[in-house]
Design a protein around this motif. Structure first.
Motif, short mmCIF file in Angstrom:
data_model
loop_
_atom_site.label_atom_id
_atom_site.label_comp_id
_atom_site.label_asym_id
_atom_site.label_seq_id
_atom_site.Cartn_x
_atom_site.Cartn_y
_atom_site.Cartn_z
N ALA A 162 0.85 -1.35 -0.10
CA ALA A 162 -0.02 0.05 -0.14
C ALA A 162 0.90 1.40 0.17
N TRP A 163 1.97 1.23 0.77
CA TRP A 163 2.83 2.38 0.87
C TRP A 163 3.45 2.65 -0.63
N THR A 164 4.09 1.57 -1.27
CA THR A 164 4.58 1.70 -2.57
C THR A 164 3.61 2.23 -3.30
N GLN A 165 2.35 1.78 -3.47
CA GLN A 165 1.30 2.24 -4.29
C GLN A 165 0.96 3.63 -4.07
N LEU A 166 1.31 4.09 -2.89
CA LEU A 166 0.67 5.63 -2.46
C LEU A 166 1.81 6.48 -2.91
N LYS A 167 3.15 6.00 -2.92
CA LYS A 167 4.26 6.78 -3.56
C LYS A 167 3.85 6.83 -5.15
N ASP A 182 1.78 9.50 -10.78
CA ASP A 182 0.94 9.53 -11.41
C ASP A 182 0.07 10.97 -11.40
N GLU A 183 -0.07 11.42 -9.94
CA GLU A 183 -0.98 12.64 -9.80
C GLU A 183 -0.05 13.66 -10.27
N ALA A 184 1.51 13.58 -10.25
CA ALA A 184 2.33 14.63 -10.83
C ALA A 184 2.17 14.80 -12.45
N GLU A 185 1.70 13.67 -12.98
CA GLU A 185 1.48 13.55 -14.42
C GLU A 185 0.23 14.35 -14.90
N VAL A 186 -0.60 14.06 -13.92
CA VAL A 186 -2.00 14.76 -14.29
C VAL A 186 -1.91 16.38 -14.10
N HIS A 187 -1.13 16.72 -13.05
CA HIS A 187 -1.11 18.22 -12.91
C HIS A 187 -0.18 18.87 -13.93
N LEU A 188 0.80 18.06 -14.45
CA LEU A 188 1.49 18.63 -15.57
C LEU A 188 0.92 18.65 -16.96
N LYS A 189 -0.11 17.61 -17.35
CA LYS A 189 -0.87 17.54 -18.37
C LYS A 189 -1.95 18.74 -18.38
N PHE A 190 -2.35 19.08 -17.15
CA PHE A 190 -3.21 20.33 -16.76
C PHE A 190 -2.71 21.53 -17.01
N THR A 214 -6.11 8.23 -9.40
CA THR A 214 -4.64 7.93 -9.01
C THR A 214 -4.57 7.35 -7.55
N VAL A 215 -5.88 7.63 -6.59
CA VAL A 215 -5.98 7.28 -5.21
C VAL A 215 -6.55 5.98 -4.99
N GLU A 216 -7.36 5.81 -6.12
CA GLU A 216 -8.43 4.57 -6.04
C GLU A 216 -7.46 3.41 -5.68
N THR A 270 -9.09 17.35 -13.89
CA THR A 270 -7.90 17.08 -13.08
C THR A 270 -8.21 16.46 -11.84
N ASP A 271 -9.55 16.95 -11.30
CA ASP A 271 -9.93 16.31 -9.82
C ASP A 271 -10.23 14.69 -10.31
N MET A 272 -10.92 14.64 -11.36
CA MET A 272 -11.37 13.15 -11.58
C MET A 272 -10.13 12.11 -11.97
N PHE A 273 -9.25 12.49 -12.58
CA PHE A 273 -7.86 11.91 -12.69
C PHE A 273 -7.34 11.84 -11.50
N ASN A 274 -7.18 12.76 -10.53
CA ASN A 274 -6.46 12.60 -9.49
C ASN A 274 -7.20 11.63 -8.67
N GLN A 275 -8.41 11.44 -8.69
CA GLN A 275 -9.18 10.51 -7.76
C GLN A 275 -8.95 9.19 -8.12
#
Length: 344
Positions: free
Chosen positions: A141-146, A151-159, A308-310, A301-306
């Motif tokens: 779980a910790w590895t996936q969180l990192k 993945d979230e960084a990629e979302v914000h960069l595309k945004f 990445t957390v799922e 962006t919010d949807m893509f971020n979500q």
């Protein structure tokens, strides 16, 4: 703001009524000036009906608050000392809109910089070795969180990239090339017509004064002849009458030229103000369209971020202390033989 007098044919009274009058009567020129002052007012060489004096005059576009109905006179500053022509107020609105559009683009640019910096920091943090040695279901779980940070960084960069291409750039380049030049053309065209109108107005006033002088001279000579205090002859009277008539004709010609010029200025003011109004509507709709694109991208962006957390949520649900203990014991146990009591 007061509307211009649309009935340009009556901007000045018809001087054809200025025929010689009996001695002692009011000068037609003076009566004409008084009548003009009673029915109309003049603001910077443009004649307007007095407020409430022409109830039949209607707005060109009722109930629309259109530019073509409310910018005929000048706008005074709060102190009432200086003024700006109504058309200049419309031009200033366009220039202000252009400046606001530029500032909005700068705002989005700053927003992009924040997103880029945020994405950079998220990506950097995702590479952190902290707690990398944790094991079992919790370690997964910790590895996936990192990874989710990456993945979230990629979302914000595309945004941020989409903000640049779909919001910032369109706002910055809208009417970028010849817009101010086109506004100057409008300004010069209307200014030239106003100068011509001022010149025509000056000619009318000059002709009006000349007529008044000729009329007064005719009255004086007529009175002198009748009371026989001068040796003026009928020929002198006829000469004065001809000059008075000629002055009346000159005034009529000047009034006609003035009315033609004011009519042309009025038509150009209506046409140009409506064009400026159209430009303002286009500007607002353009900005609205691209700000809506901003909100659309933000929601995405919010949807893509979500998303990445799922995976993190799923693995956290599967964290099992018992399972982790089992795995750890299997890998790290030192033996399952228990100590026994020592025999004596």
């Amino acid at each position: 703001m007061m509307e211009a007098s649309f009935d340009t044919e009556e901007s000045f009274d018809d001087p054809s009524c200025l025929a010689p009058q009996p001695p002692g009567s009011v000068s037609p020129a003076r009566r004409q000036i008084r009548e003009v002052k009673e029915t109309k007012i003049t603001i910077n060489c443009v004649t307007f009906p007095r407020p409430g004096g022409s109830p039949e005059q209607q707005l060109l576009k009722p109930n629309e608050w259109s530019y073509c109905d409310y910018f005929w006179t000048d706008k005074k500053d709060p102190q009432g000392t200086t003024s700006v022509a109504g058309f200049e107020v419309l031009l200033q609105k366009q220039l202000k809109g252009k400046q606001m559009q530029k500032e909005m683009s700068e705002f989005i640019h700053e927003r992009i910089k924040i997103e880029e910096e945020y994405a950079k920091n998220l990506s950097k943090l995702s590479l952190s070795p902290l707690a990398a040695q944790d094991e079992g279901t919790l370690g997964e779980a910790w590895t996936q969180l990192k990874k989710s940070l990456h993945d979230e960084a990629e979302v914000h960069l595309k945004f941020s990239n989409k903000l640049h291409s779909e919001v910032e750039k369109p706002l910055l380049t809208f009417r970028c090339d010849n817009f101010k030049k086109d506004l100057k053309k409008y300004d010069h065209h209307i200014a030239d017509l106003r100068k011509q109108l001022a010149s025509r107005y000056a000619s009318v006033e000059k002709s009006r004064r000349a007529l008044a002088d000729r009329q007064k001279d005719l009255e004086v000579k007529t009175q002198q002849l009748e009371i026989k205090i001068s040796n003026k002859t009928e020929e002198d009277i006829k000469k004065a009458r001809r000059k008075s008539t000629q002055a009346g004709d000159d005034l009529m010609r000047c009034v006609d030229l003035y009315n033609q010029t004011q009519c042309k200025w009025f038509e150009e003011m209506v046409t140009t103000s409506m064009e400026l109004e159209k430009l303002e509507v286009e500007r607002i709709e353009w900005i609205q369209q691209h700000l809506r694109q901003y909100t659309t991208l933000r929601h995405e962006t919010d949807m893509f971020n979500q998303s990445t957390v799922e995976p993190v949520d799923k693995l956290l649900q599967n964290v099992d202390p018992g399972r982790d203990r089992e795995l750890w014991v299997k890998e790290n146990n030192t033996g399952d033989v228990r100590p026994v009591d020592m025999d004596i």
